[in-house]
Motif scaffolding. Structure first.
Motif, mmCIF file in Angstrom:
data_model
loop_
_atom_site.group_PDB
_atom_site.id
_atom_site.type_symbol
_atom_site.label_atom_id
_atom_site.label_comp_id
_atom_site.label_asym_id
_atom_site.label_seq_id
_atom_site.Cartn_x
_atom_site.Cartn_y
_atom_site.Cartn_z
ATOM 1 N N PRO A 160 -14.352 -17.797 0.744
ATOM 2 C CA PRO A 160 -14.132 -18.735 -0.367
ATOM 3 C C PRO A 160 -13.491 -18.085 -1.599
ATOM 4 N N THR B 242 -13.738 -25.198 -3.358
ATOM 5 C CA THR B 242 -14.227 -24.033 -2.625
ATOM 6 C C THR B 242 -15.743 -23.991 -2.681
ATOM 7 N N HIS C 281 -9.813 -18.005 -0.836
ATOM 8 C CA HIS C 281 -9.284 -19.355 -1.050
ATOM 9 C C HIS C 281 -9.134 -19.640 -2.544
#
Length: 422
Positions: free
Chosen positions: A383, A411, A386
């Motif tokens: 995450p 996220t 991301h």
């Protein structure tokens, strides 16, 4: 405890184990990139054999000696080394950050890990989460209304899909660079006049679709397909318009996919995933068990040609700072060699790559141990990776999307890598 505080705490409790932020207004660094080319190395790139080289191992020793399969070389960033089969990329490392300490805790199985790296969340029985490409399409849209926001050069899967965002934010895909998306090329005998007549016949049926229904979702995707079909968008696929020397520099079919990606972002496509799990290069793609390891160097050289040329090409067109290149893979490989001389799967630490996009690149971020098996400094969750992509594109990674009436942050508690934002 006051009643108001208790109610607020209770409301947030279901999200506590997910690491979701209670506030969507948390300060994040924001970049100015306009596009993202996401290169997918399906199978699991071995970090110790590419961007996080260690001391040499030996699969033929008895017992086998763990370590890198190839010697390392210096790069344009002092102190940062990569494997010897990445010489062209090594010369471009000032534009690259190898994030060496990515990790996740899902099962070391390809489909599950692929889904996690694309969506940033584990598979759930009651939710279908959108892929990173669909989220970017939803948040930013296409830079040109005449092209799709999200394209996939490879084969589609639910992991790459729009999830609860709906078909409107799905991908337009193609499986090679010789033709455009299937169904987008009209037969020569179908003139624009006939197309207009057909669309007029179809419109009453489209208008019957009830709002917020599954049929309406499909109808929106159908309208998008009709809008894009035709010569204006399809001209992007004429790669023979590019100089022969440039096409040769890009190399193989995978390189041509990267060249096509550059053309598509120039036309306004926001997010493009380019797949490099081409098994014919070494027999197994990046899943280098057993004999796949023997010719892994061919796969690495293939990546070297395409990645280095893409960076140089984007820079020559003045759009490197506007285009974020991200390289993802479902997990890494352990330093130990298996019985056949290849490597197994490892999610405890592996490398993913960022380049361009206006980030403050440093060649490498994060430190692993002597075998690239454990994280020593600066862990980066999936995450977090991301979140870094989203922030580079000017998207707040804590912004909440709506799955029906349920808010879902973009996220799962991801935090951008602050060191990459100047």
């Amino acid at each position: 405890m006051k009643r108001r505080h208790f109610l607020k705490t209770a409301a947030l409790a279901p999200f506590a184990t997910m690491g979701v932020r209670a506030s969507t207004t948390a300060p994040f660094p924001m970049g100015k990139a306009e596009h993202c080319i996401f290169i997918w190395l399906g199978g699991g790139m071995c970090q110790a054999d590419t961007f996080d080289p260690k001391a040499l191992g030996d699969p033929k020793a008895s017992p086998k000696k763990a370590g890198s399969a190839y010697p390392s070389i210096e790069t344009s960033v002092p102190g940062v080394r990569v494997c010897e089969h990445l010489p062209k990329t090594a010369r471009q490392m000032e534009h690259i950050t190898a994030v060496r300490t990515v990790f996740h805790n899902v099962i070391n199985e390809h489909a599950i890990a692929t889904n996690f790296v694309h969506t940033g969340r584990p598979v759930s029985g009651n939710a279908s989460y959108p892929s990173i490409g669909s989220i970017v399409a939803h948040q930013r849209g296409a830079a040109n209304p005449k092209v799709p926001a999200y394209m996939l050069i490879g084969y589609p899967s639910p992991s790459r899909g729009p999830g609860f965002l709906g078909a409107k934010y799905g991908n337009i895909y193609l499986s090679d660079t010789k033709n455009g998306p299937s169904g987008f090329t009209r037969p020569e005998y179908v003139t624009q006049q006939r197309v207009s007549a057909r669309e007029k016949l179809l419109k009453p049926l489209q208008d019957r679709a009830a709002q917020d229904s599954a049929l309406a979702d499909y109808e929106a995707a159908q309208r998008e397909g009709l809008r894009l079909a035709g010569p204006e968008f399809m001209r992007n696929f004429k790669l023979d318009e590019e100089p022969a020397d440039l096409r040769n520099d890009y190399g193989s079919e995978f390189g041509q996919r990267c060249l096509l990606a550059r053309r598509l972002i120039q036309d306004g496509v926001r997010f493009i995933e380019v797949s490099h799990n081409l098994g014919f290069v070494n027999g197994t793609g990046w899943d280098t068990h057993n004999d796949g390891q023997l010719n892994q160097h061919l796969l690495i050289k293939d990546l070297d040609d395409a990645l280095s040329t893409l960076i140089v090409d984007l820079k020559a067109h003045g759009i490197l700072d506007k285009t974020l290149i991200a390289i993802g893979t479902e997990f890494g490989r352990p330093p130990e060699f298996d019985g056949g001389g290849g490597r197994g799967h490892q999610c405890s630490t592996f490398s993913m790559i960022l380049a361009g996009g206006g980030l403050k690149h440093c060649g490498a971020y994060g430190v692993t141990d002597d075998l690239s098996k454990k994280i020593v400094e600066n862990p980066v969750s999936t995450p977090d990776f991301h979140a870094t992509i989203h922030a580079a594109l000017g998207i707040n990674p804590a912004h909440e999307l709506m799955d029906a009436s349920r808010p879902v942050p973009i996220t799962d508690g991801g935090t951008p890598i602050a060191a990459l934002f100047g």
